[in-house]
Design an enzyme around this catalytic site. Structure first.
Site, PDB file in Angstrom:
ATOM      1  N   ASP A 101      -7.373  15.303  -3.897  1.00 44.91           N
ATOM      2  CA  ASP A 101      -7.975  13.986  -4.043  1.00 44.91           C
ATOM      3  C   ASP A 101      -9.481  14.144  -4.263  1.00 44.91           C
ATOM      4  OD1 ASP A 101      -7.718  11.161  -3.991  1.00 44.91           O
ATOM      5  OD2 ASP A 101      -6.373  11.309  -2.276  1.00 44.91           O
ATOM      6  N   ASP A 202      -9.412   8.958  -7.116  1.00 44.44           N
ATOM      7  CA  ASP A 202      -9.313   7.755  -6.312  1.00 44.44           C
ATOM      8  C   ASP A 202      -9.965   6.570  -7.024  1.00 44.44           C
ATOM      9  OD1 ASP A 202      -8.691   6.573  -3.644  1.00 44.44           O
ATOM     10  OD2 ASP A 202     -10.865   6.328  -3.551  1.00 44.44           O
ATOM     11  N   GLU A 257      -5.609   6.960  -9.700  1.00 44.86           N
ATOM     12  CA  GLU A 257      -5.257   5.734  -9.004  1.00 44.86           C
ATOM     13  C   GLU A 257      -6.002   4.594  -9.684  1.00 44.86           C
ATOM     14  OE1 GLU A 257      -5.473   3.646  -4.589  1.00 44.86           O
ATOM     15  OE2 GLU A 257      -7.104   4.929  -5.278  1.00 44.86           O
ATOM     16  N   HIS A 318      -0.343   6.802   1.605  1.00 43.14           N
ATOM     17  CA  HIS A 318      -1.234   6.580   2.745  1.00 43.14           C
ATOM     18  C   HIS A 318      -1.847   5.187   2.732  1.00 43.14           C
ATOM     19  CE1 HIS A 318      -3.920   7.780  -0.508  1.00 43.14           C
ATOM     20  NE2 HIS A 318      -4.888   7.177   0.140  1.00 43.14           N
ATOM     21  N   ASP A 319      -1.672   4.446   1.653  1.00 44.77           N
ATOM     22  CA  ASP A 319      -2.263   3.111   1.534  1.00 44.77           C
ATOM     23  C   ASP A 319      -1.251   1.979   1.686  1.00 44.77           C
ATOM     24  OD1 ASP A 319      -4.925   3.776   1.225  1.00 44.77           O
ATOM     25  OD2 ASP A 319      -4.795   3.947  -0.948  1.00 44.77           O
TER      26      ASP A 319
END
Length: 546
Positions: A101, A202, A257, A318-319
């Site tokens: 990431d 991200d 993302e 994770h979101d």
């Protein structure tokens, strides 16, 4: 054969590891590189070909590492650079690749770049961030932070506001500045030299490049429509510049993302000269179990992706809350049945699958019952805003729960011991429900477990190119909420039935393939009714191959 079918990632199944929650190797209650390295044989057994790591760089961890204060250092909570290098070496020895990431949109307010930028309005790095003088109304515009409250923070020393799309400690970089772009290329080059195999970028569509700062409109409910603070003109070109730099090295994978569920927006960012893939939130973030919507989105992705574009396949991260808890309606048996269906969809449909750690053993949502148990800055921020707006503590906690991302961040459940084998110390966040019974050690010993089903599908995906590389020959939704598709690669075919309905489904396989088919995976065994006709039980996934 188009370029996507020649890339290693086209046939790879990825596994997201949330750094602080996977395995604690030094007994401090936080996951780390020694802990993850100790579990690589588990991932190899499962059949994982690629690992996605959430941020591990030095950080105050206001947002669990998505606020980076040093792009070139390993955060001490996660180990040392030597630990990271050993991890890369050990993964590659097992034939597993690693993508990391990277947050290009913003840095921590503790980063030396920002400290220099805020030191003076005349600082050489002032223009590395977004500073604005007050307007007649005070703040420069009405933009809201995605963590609650205004996106503008006043700096009394230089008497200007700085912009932050997320927490005030996550300060947005000015991507209109060529020096910022070069600095980030240098960062990427450093980690590529360390041997990583790609990046997950991200919130990449939030880069600020246009210099336009109009007020955002609001909808009928008074909620802000984020029209002018993302997807600005010039972002695609900036991403193209990054991707050209990275793709100078052969075989590097780039996934982005993009904060949108709109296919028209998503497809702008991937393909030739851009990101290899972007996350398809239009499919993955479905809040309720609606097979008709699943089919609609799969069909939409097939229709709207160009030949050099591929969808991603995921339902937890994770979101977001874990899909086994979102889709199961509180019924333990139904939760597992539907979770196996989603596993089959992820690992047999067209696209690149991303499995979230713990989904392969059926981990459920962790829920904070007190505000003291909540760790996520997003939930905590909305809690404070709710209190300021006059809500009671109970009301504010309920609001915080709807915004919190803690649901899916509880420690990996390795065994039934105290703290689930994650650590011998109390972990940084609470354990998920039922961890004493739901854990990897038990699942590995059961032939009909979630783990066994994932393992079987992952093996098949490697073994049969039609599953990993195939295109749809047929794709349809049948009466009774069943999605059925035939995929073909060269002369190989696969027929997949995702029987979401609550009544048995009768299916004539000769309608889906004229080849001789072999049953290779089923969450429940179908019944032969003679010839090519089968009866598929309710809530069942079945895979045949030629």
């Amino acid at each position: 054969m188009d370029r996507t079918q020649m890339k290693w990632w086209r046939k790879t199944s990825f596994y997201e590891i949330y750094m602080p929650s996977y395995c604690d190797g030094n007994g401090d209650g936080v996951g780390d590189f020694p802990g993850i390295t100790s579990k690589l044989d588990y991932l190899k057994e499962l059949g994982i070909g690629g690992i996605w790591l959430t941020p591990f760089y030095q950080s105050p961890k206001i947002d669990n590492g998505y606020d980076i204060s040093d792009y070139y250092a390993i955060d001490p909570d996660y180990g040392t650079m030597a630990d990271f290098e050993r991890f890369i070496e050990e993964t590659h020895q097992r034939g597993i690749r690693v993508i990391v990431d990277l947050v290009l949109n913003h840095t921590s307010s503790a980063h030396p770049w920002f400290q220099e930028s805020k030191s003076s309005a005349l600082s050489p790095k002032r223009d590395w961030y977004i500073w604005k003088s007050p307007s007649d109304q005070g703040i420069p515009n009405n933009w809201e932070s995605f963590f609650g409250g205004s996106a503008w923070e006043w700096d009394p020393d230089t008497e200007q506001y700085y912009y932050h799309a997320f927490a005030k400690e996550q300060v947005d970089l000015n991507w209109a500045n060529p020096e910022v772009r070069q600095a980030m290329k240098d960062v990427m080059g450093f980690w590529l030299d360390k041997g990583i195999d790609g990046f997950r970028l991200d919130v990449i569509n939030f880069l600020k490049v246009s210099g336009q700062f109009q007020d955002n409109p609001v909808d009928g409910n008074g909620d802000q429509i984020h029209l002018y603070d993302q997807n600005q003109d010039g972002i695609v070109e900036a991403i193209g510049e990054i991707c050209r730099y990275v793709h100078e090295r052969d075989g590097i994978f780039m996934v982005g993302e993009v904060g949108s569920e709109d296919m028209d927006i998503l497809r702008r960012y991937s393909g030739s000269g851009l990101l290899d893939v972007v996350f398809n939130f239009n499919l993955g973030s479905q809040e309720q179990f609606l097979p008709a919507d699943l089919y609609k989105q799969i069909k939409l992705m097939e229709e709207q992706h160009a030949p050099d574009q591929l969808p991603t396949l995921f339902f937890s991260s994770h979101d977001m809350p874990r899909h086994i808890s979102r889709f199961g309606e509180g019924d333990a048996e139904l939760e597992e049945q539907r979770a196996k269906l989603m596993a089959a969809l992820m690992l047999t449909a067209k696209g690149i699958p991303f499995i979230y750690y713990g989904d392969e053993i059926g981990m459920r949502n962790h829920i904070a019952h007190r505000i003291e148990d909540m760790r996520d800055i997003q939930g905590l921020g909305h809690y404070e805003v709710a209190l300021k707006n006059g809500r009671t503590e109970e009301e504010a906690l309920n609001i915080a729960r709807t915004k919190s991302r803690d649901y899916s961040r509880s420690p990996m459940q390795w065994n039934g011991n105290r703290y689930g084998g994650f650590s011998d110390q109390a972990p940084w966040i609470g354990m998920g429900p039922g961890y004493e019974q739901i854990h990897a050690e038990a699942q590995q010993q059961q032939t009909d477990s979630m783990f066994a089903f994932y393992k079987r599908l992952l093996k098949l995906r490697i073994q049969y190119p039609a599953l990993s590389m195939g295109d749809y020959v047929k794709l349809d939704q049948l009466k009774g909420s069943a999605i059925v598709y035939t995929k073909r690669f060269s002369s190989d075919e696969a027929v997949v039935v995702l029987q979401f309905g609550s009544e048995p489904l009768h299916l004539d396989l000769s309608d889906w393939s004229d080849q001789e088919l072999e049953l290779v995976a089923a969450s429940k065994e179908p019944l032969s009714l003679g010839g090519s006709v089968v009866e598929v039980p309710p809530h069942t996934a079945v895979v045949w191959v030629s």
